[in-house]
Design a protein around this motif. Structure first.
Motif, short mmCIF file in Angstrom:
data_model
loop_
_atom_site.label_atom_id
_atom_site.label_comp_id
_atom_site.label_asym_id
_atom_site.label_seq_id
_atom_site.Cartn_x
_atom_site.Cartn_y
_atom_site.Cartn_z
N ALA A 1 0.82 -1.17 -0.07
CA ALA A 1 -0.12 -0.15 0.01
C ALA A 1 0.91 1.37 -0.14
O ALA A 1 0.63 2.14 -0.73
CB ALA A 1 -0.93 -0.02 1.56
N GLU B 1 -5.58 0.75 -5.61
CA GLU B 1 -5.85 1.09 -4.30
C GLU B 1 -6.93 0.53 -3.65
O GLU B 1 -7.00 0.16 -2.39
CB GLU B 1 -5.70 2.74 -4.37
CG GLU B 1 -4.20 3.21 -4.32
CD GLU B 1 -4.20 4.71 -4.69
OE1 GLU B 1 -3.28 5.02 -4.23
OE2 GLU B 1 -5.14 5.05 -5.00
N ARG C 1 -7.37 -1.79 -0.41
CA ARG C 1 -7.78 -1.51 0.68
C ARG C 1 -8.99 -2.54 1.20
O ARG C 1 -9.13 -2.97 2.44
CB ARG C 1 -8.70 -0.32 0.53
CG ARG C 1 -7.78 0.91 0.83
CD ARG C 1 -8.42 2.25 1.13
NE ARG C 1 -7.54 3.22 1.26
CZ ARG C 1 -7.93 4.70 1.39
NH1 ARG C 1 -9.14 4.93 1.23
NH2 ARG C 1 -7.13 5.41 1.47
#
Length: 133
Positions: A32, A106, A110
């Motif tokens: 991340a 992303e 998540r």
């Protein structure tokens, strides 16, 4: 004697599961941060939620000494979360022009991270219930 041995074995299994999940979370965090750095280099902007995360981290750090002073982990954690949420939302509004929407990569990362921490939470609840019984 047999009961304590099976409890010890169950405890060991739970600890191994927690360790594996924490390591998976650590690996996910690495990717991340790497992805965030790459996207920042490409766009010059942080993803939405960047400043909220910073605010929550600061708030939780503030909550730890409060928990110690109040002798209540729950109260300190809650105070820290409230402070962190307030700080994070103020930072997000202040830097709104510096934020961009999340990319698909992303969002996927998540979702996986949330699943790992949900599993950790569920295991924590199970261990808590077993400790009470």
């Amino acid at each position: 004697m047999k009961g304590s041995k099976s409890k010890c074995m169950a405890y060991s299994v739970v600890m191994i599961i927690i360790l594996v999940l924490l390591l998976a979370g650590l690996v996910m965090s690495y990717f991340a941060f790497k992805l965030k750095r790459e996207e920042y280099k490409a766009t010059g902007k942080y993803p939405r939620g960047h400043y909220m995360g910073q605010g929550l981290a600061i708030g939780i750090a503030i909550g730890i000494p409060i928990a110690i002073a109040l002798e209540s982990i729950f109260a300190g954690y809650m105070v820290g979360l409230v402070i962190g949420t307030i700080l994070g939302s103020r930072y997000e509004k202040k830097h709104e022009h510096e934020l961009r929407p999340l990319t698909q990569r992303e969002r996927d990362l998540r979702k996986k991270t949330i699943m790992i921490f949900a599993a950790l939470f569920a295991i924590g609840v199970i261990v808590f219930v077993l400790a009470i019984v």
